[in-house]
Structures are given as C-alpha cells and as structure tokens.
Design a protein around this motif. Structure first.
Motif, PDB file in Angstrom:
ATOM      1  N   GLN A  60      21.442 -41.459  -4.938  1.00  0.00           N
ATOM      2  CA  GLN A  60      20.303 -41.419  -5.845  1.00  0.00           C
ATOM      3  C   GLN A  60      20.356 -42.619  -6.757  1.00  0.00           C
ATOM      4  OE1 GLN A  60      21.027 -38.100  -8.829  1.00  0.00           O
ATOM      5  NE2 GLN A  60      22.687 -37.796  -7.365  1.00  0.00           N
ATOM      6  N   ARG A  61      19.347 -42.749  -7.610  1.00  0.00           N
ATOM      7  CA  ARG A  61      19.286 -43.844  -8.559  1.00  0.00           C
ATOM      8  C   ARG A  61      19.614 -43.333  -9.951  1.00  0.00           C
ATOM      9  NH1 ARG A  61      17.269 -48.581  -6.741  1.00  0.00           N
ATOM     10  NH2 ARG A  61      16.285 -48.561  -4.692  1.00  0.00           N
ATOM     11  N   HIS A  62      20.259 -44.191 -10.695  1.00  0.00           N
ATOM     12  CA  HIS A  62      20.598 -43.854 -12.080  1.00  0.00           C
ATOM     13  C   HIS A  62      20.205 -45.017 -12.977  1.00  0.00           C
ATOM     14  CE1 HIS A  62      22.772 -42.429 -15.588  1.00  0.00           C
ATOM     15  NE2 HIS A  62      23.312 -43.630 -15.686  1.00  0.00           N
ATOM     16  N   THR A  63      19.463 -44.740 -14.033  1.00  0.00           N
ATOM     17  CA  THR A  63      19.099 -45.760 -15.006  1.00  0.00           C
ATOM     18  C   THR A  63      20.149 -45.801 -16.103  1.00  0.00           C
ATOM     19  OG1 THR A  63      16.739 -45.436 -14.579  1.00  0.00           O
ATOM     20  CG2 THR A  63      17.337 -46.570 -16.614  1.00  0.00           C
ATOM     21  N   ILE A  64      20.747 -46.958 -16.305  1.00  0.00           N
ATOM     22  CA  ILE A  64      21.828 -47.094 -17.279  1.00  0.00           C
ATOM     23  C   ILE A  64      21.271 -46.919 -18.689  1.00  0.00           C
ATOM     24  CG2 ILE A  64      23.551 -48.676 -18.230  1.00  0.00           C
ATOM     25  CD1 ILE A  64      23.628 -50.010 -15.465  1.00  0.00           C
ATOM     26  N   MET A  65      21.931 -46.076 -19.449  1.00  0.00           N
ATOM     27  CA  MET A  65      21.567 -45.835 -20.837  1.00  0.00           C
ATOM     28  C   MET A  65      22.467 -46.672 -21.745  1.00  0.00           C
ATOM     29  SD  MET A  65      19.209 -43.626 -20.277  1.00  0.00           S
ATOM     30  CE  MET A  65      18.857 -43.004 -21.930  1.00  0.00           C
ATOM     31  N   VAL A  66      21.978 -46.958 -22.945  1.00  0.00           N
ATOM     32  CA  VAL A  66      22.791 -47.682 -23.918  1.00  0.00           C
ATOM     33  C   VAL A  66      24.077 -46.904 -24.177  1.00  0.00           C
ATOM     34  CG1 VAL A  66      22.919 -48.519 -26.296  1.00  0.00           C
ATOM     35  CG2 VAL A  66      20.789 -48.738 -25.013  1.00  0.00           C
ATOM     36  N   GLY A  67      25.193 -47.589 -24.093  1.00  0.00           N
ATOM     37  CA  GLY A  67      26.479 -46.951 -24.357  1.00  0.00           C
ATOM     38  C   GLY A  67      27.234 -46.535 -23.113  1.00  0.00           C
ATOM     39  N   GLU A  68      26.621 -46.657 -21.930  1.00  0.00           N
ATOM     40  CA  GLU A  68      27.307 -46.258 -20.700  1.00  0.00           C
ATOM     41  C   GLU A  68      28.144 -47.404 -20.131  1.00  0.00           C
ATOM     42  OE1 GLU A  68      24.621 -42.762 -18.743  1.00  0.00           O
ATOM     43  OE2 GLU A  68      24.095 -44.831 -18.229  1.00  0.00           O
TER      44      GLU A  68
ATOM     45  N   GLY B 124      18.969 -50.011 -19.124  1.00  0.00           N
ATOM     46  CA  GLY B 124      17.702 -50.102 -18.419  1.00  0.00           C
ATOM     47  C   GLY B 124      17.840 -50.496 -16.960  1.00  0.00           C
ATOM     48  N   GLN B 125      18.992 -51.023 -16.569  1.00  0.00           N
ATOM     49  CA  GLN B 125      19.229 -51.407 -15.179  1.00  0.00           C
ATOM     50  C   GLN B 125      19.336 -50.156 -14.314  1.00  0.00           C
ATOM     51  OE1 GLN B 125      22.862 -53.584 -14.805  1.00  0.00           O
ATOM     52  NE2 GLN B 125      22.821 -53.704 -12.569  1.00  0.00           N
ATOM     53  N   GLN B 126      18.748 -50.198 -13.103  1.00  0.00           N
ATOM     54  CA  GLN B 126      18.836 -49.073 -12.186  1.00  0.00           C
ATOM     55  C   GLN B 126      19.969 -49.290 -11.192  1.00  0.00           C
ATOM     56  OE1 GLN B 126      15.302 -47.779 -10.173  1.00  0.00           O
ATOM     57  NE2 GLN B 126      14.711 -46.543 -11.914  1.00  0.00           N
ATOM     58  N   LEU B 127      20.759 -48.267 -10.997  1.00  0.00           N
ATOM     59  CA  LEU B 127      21.862 -48.317 -10.048  1.00  0.00           C
ATOM     60  C   LEU B 127      21.588 -47.391  -8.875  1.00  0.00           C
ATOM     61  CD1 LEU B 127      24.962 -48.043 -12.431  1.00  0.00           C
ATOM     62  CD2 LEU B 127      24.017 -50.126 -11.421  1.00  0.00           C
ATOM     63  N   ILE B 128      21.988 -47.826  -7.682  1.00  0.00           N
ATOM     64  CA  ILE B 128      22.050 -46.926  -6.538  1.00  0.00           C
ATOM     65  C   ILE B 128      23.424 -46.274  -6.550  1.00  0.00           C
ATOM     66  CG2 ILE B 128      22.049 -46.764  -4.015  1.00  0.00           C
ATOM     67  CD1 ILE B 128      20.250 -49.253  -4.003  1.00  0.00           C
ATOM     68  N   ILE B 129      23.457 -44.953  -6.583  1.00  0.00           N
ATOM     69  CA  ILE B 129      24.728 -44.228  -6.603  1.00  0.00           C
ATOM     70  C   ILE B 129      25.024 -43.739  -5.188  1.00  0.00           C
ATOM     71  CG2 ILE B 129      26.041 -42.343  -7.620  1.00  0.00           C
ATOM     72  CD1 ILE B 129      25.161 -44.451  -9.644  1.00  0.00           C
ATOM     73  N   PRO B 130      26.034 -44.301  -4.531  1.00  0.00           N
ATOM     74  CA  PRO B 130      26.347 -43.853  -3.161  1.00  0.00           C
ATOM     75  C   PRO B 130      26.993 -42.476  -3.179  1.00  0.00           C
ATOM     76  CG  PRO B 130      28.009 -45.397  -3.931  1.00  0.00           C
ATOM     77  CD  PRO B 130      26.957 -45.330  -5.013  1.00  0.00           C
ATOM     78  N   THR B 131      26.907 -41.805  -2.060  1.00  0.00           N
ATOM     79  CA  THR B 131      27.604 -40.529  -1.940  1.00  0.00           C
ATOM     80  C   THR B 131      29.084 -40.800  -1.722  1.00  0.00           C
ATOM     81  OG1 THR B 131      27.345 -40.446   0.457  1.00  0.00           O
ATOM     82  CG2 THR B 131      25.566 -39.509  -0.863  1.00  0.00           C
ATOM     83  N   ALA B 132      29.871 -39.746  -1.863  1.00  0.00           N
ATOM     84  CA  ALA B 132      31.308 -39.902  -1.647  1.00  0.00           C
ATOM     85  C   ALA B 132      31.593 -40.381  -0.229  1.00  0.00           C
ATOM     86  CB  ALA B 132      32.024 -38.572  -1.914  1.00  0.00           C
ATOM     87  N   ASP B 133      30.741 -39.985   0.737  1.00  0.00           N
ATOM     88  CA  ASP B 133      30.947 -40.412   2.125  1.00  0.00           C
ATOM     89  C   ASP B 133      30.684 -41.894   2.303  1.00  0.00           C
ATOM     90  OD1 ASP B 133      31.584 -37.865   2.856  1.00  0.00           O
ATOM     91  OD2 ASP B 133      29.562 -37.350   3.543  1.00  0.00           O
ATOM     92  N   ASP B 134      29.841 -42.476   1.407  1.00  0.00           N
ATOM     93  CA  ASP B 134      29.520 -43.898   1.507  1.00  0.00           C
ATOM     94  C   ASP B 134      30.529 -44.768   0.812  1.00  0.00           C
ATOM     95  OD1 ASP B 134      27.187 -43.349   2.870  1.00  0.00           O
ATOM     96  OD2 ASP B 134      26.011 -43.164   1.035  1.00  0.00           O
TER      97      ASP B 134
END
Length: 299
Positions: A31-39, A70-80
């Motif tokens: 899935q995608r995750h948008t980075i929040m300030v402080g992460e 604000g940057q979007q990350l693709i979060i791979p699954t554990a299998d990836d």
C-alpha cells in the motif's frame, strides 16, 4: 565548487512517535503511505513489519536518513522484502566473526552497509544501542557482523596524475554514451579532478559524490559495491553512472540532469531549477567549451 547539492527538508523524530501514528494500519498488503511530519523510516518500517532496506528499495530512496513530509511511499509486503535475514545460529554453530568501524563524517548506515556488503538491519541488529537508524555520529564505533569487508584506506588518488584522471573520466563517459568533455567539465567544476577533496557536506572525490548517493548508485545503478572514498576509479564510475541516470530521469535534458546533480533531482522536480543552480549549469557548459577549444580546463 564545493557547495551542498541536496536542498532538502528532513522529517526527523523518535521512532516511538512514528510507531504510534502507524500502529493501527494493516500490513497484509502492499500500500501507499504519506509521510507525516515527525516520522522516520525506522518507525514506518517497524509499524508495517518490513525492513528499512525493503522500503528504500521499493521507493528508490538514496539516503534512508532523508525523507520528506508529504512524500508518498510504497510499502512492500513482507513477502516482497528483499533483505536477506540473518540465519539464527544453532547450538553447534560458532558465533559469526565481527569487526568494528569508526563512523566518519558524512557516513550513513545505508552507505556503510552497502560499502561493507551488509544491510542496514544487520548493522542495527549488531548494535542494539542504536535506537534510530537516522541518528549516527562521527567518531562512534559500530560493530559489524560477519561477512563485512574492509573499506579501503590510504591516500586515495595519491598516485593518479591529472592526465590519468582525465583518461579515466573519458573512458567511463564513453562507456555510458556521454560526452567526455561534459563529464570532464562537471568533474573539474566539482573538484578540479582531485580525489582528496571532501566538501563541507561530505561529498567526496573527483566527482564529489555524497556517500548516500554513492551507496544508492552502487546498489540500484551499477549493481556492485563502490568505494568512492578509497578508489578514484569507483568515484568516477559512481559520478558518471549517476549523471547518466539523471539524464534518463529528466528525459534527455542535460540542463536538468546537471541541475539534479547539484541541487538534487527531488528538489528540481519540486521547486524547479534555482538561480544558483542555473549558474552552476552554465559554468559547466562554459568549462566544456573551454576544454573543447584549448584542450585543457581553465586554470
């Protein structure tokens, strides 16, 4: 011109806060995750149950120490997750040998890991006192797990003449299908073709390659570890390969590629070419023309 090339804003905070923000999110699918300030990537990786290396590879992140709100990350699954887990020792096995390494100015865990043939997670596992992979300090000593290889030492480039360096630049420029005079001009602008030069931002050598950039190029462009500090040849290869990647990244535009080399491709994409960067680019073209007409760079 020894001026930091990456104009950037870092999102830095403790991993506990990041984990709290992400703890309720599902981890069963990519899935995608948008980075929040402080992460930080440390906290994000922990929350999704994947490794820092997996997220960095999935998103082409050159430096795990630098991410943007604000940057979007693709979060791979554990299998990836492509990081290789360290096998648990059996009762009959002997403990893997370890070495130590003193952190140098400009080092990141990512650059150290790539240079030593390790992963960030393997180094973290061997150094449980490190609570945040984004925070390491020059002068501190790391324990490196078995499998590490020594970094080159000694006076890098001490036996290389100006003509040797010029010919090396020309060779790698030709291998990557680049104008040798352009790459020579870039290297002259950056260091005067001197391997011993290190900028205030930690950029190293003939091509003034940042350690994190060299680590990214070694893994995702060249495909083998590069010792940009101890090897003139690896330094020139890293800078030339990176310029080639930037030209492709910016659709063949030499101006934008050179701007990305100086300012950072992310910054160019977000804010456009800064006036200071434009002067840098035009100066490289001027040096190229000078070399073409005089056979030597300006002095």
């Amino acid at each position: 011109m020894l001026i930091p090339r990456w104009c950037r804003m870092t999102a830095i905070a403790g991993t506990m806060a990041a984990t709290a923000l992400l703890g309720s999110l599902p981890v069963s699918a990519a899935q995608r995750h948008t980075i929040m300030v402080g992460e930080t990537l440390t906290g994000i990786a922990a929350a999704y149950g994947v490794t820092i290396d997996a997220i960095a590879q999935a998103n082409g992140i050159a430096n795990v120490d630098l991410i943007y709100a604000g940057q979007q990350l693709i979060i791979p699954t554990a299998d990836d997750d492509t990081a290789q887990p360290t096998a648990a020792p059996t009762a009959a096995s002997e403990p893997a040998p370890t070495e130590t390494y003193t952190i140098q100015p400009g080092d990141t865990l990512w650059s150290i890991a790539v240079a030593r043939g390790l992963t960030v997670d393997a180094i973290l596992a061997a150094n449980p006192a490190i609570s945040d992979a984004n925070r390491i300090y020059a002068g501190h000593t790391l324990t490196l797990p078995g499998g590490a290889v020594p970094l080159s030492t000694g006076a890098a480039g001490a036996n290389w003449s100006t003509q040797d360096v010029r010919q090396l630049i020309e060779r790698y420029a030709n291998e990557y299908g680049l104008d040798p005079l352009l790459v020579q001009a870039l290297a002259w602008q950056e260091s005067g073709w001197q391997q011993h030069v290190v900028s205030s931002s930690g950029a190293i050598g003939v091509m003034q390659v940042l350690p994190e950039t060299g680590a990214w190029v070694s893994q995702f462009v060249v495909g083998r570890p590069l010792d940009i500090r101890g090897s003139v040849e690896d330094n020139v290869l890293a800078g030339t390969a990176y310029l080639h990647w930037l030209i492709n990244h910016f659709g063949g535009s030499l101006e934008l590629a050179l701007a990305g080399y100086y300012q950072g491709p992310g910054s160019v994409a977000r804010t456009g070419v800064l006036e200071e960067t434009n002067r840098y680019v035009q100066n490289i073209f001027a040096i190229r023309d000078y070399i073409a007409h005089h056979g030597v760079p300006p002095r």
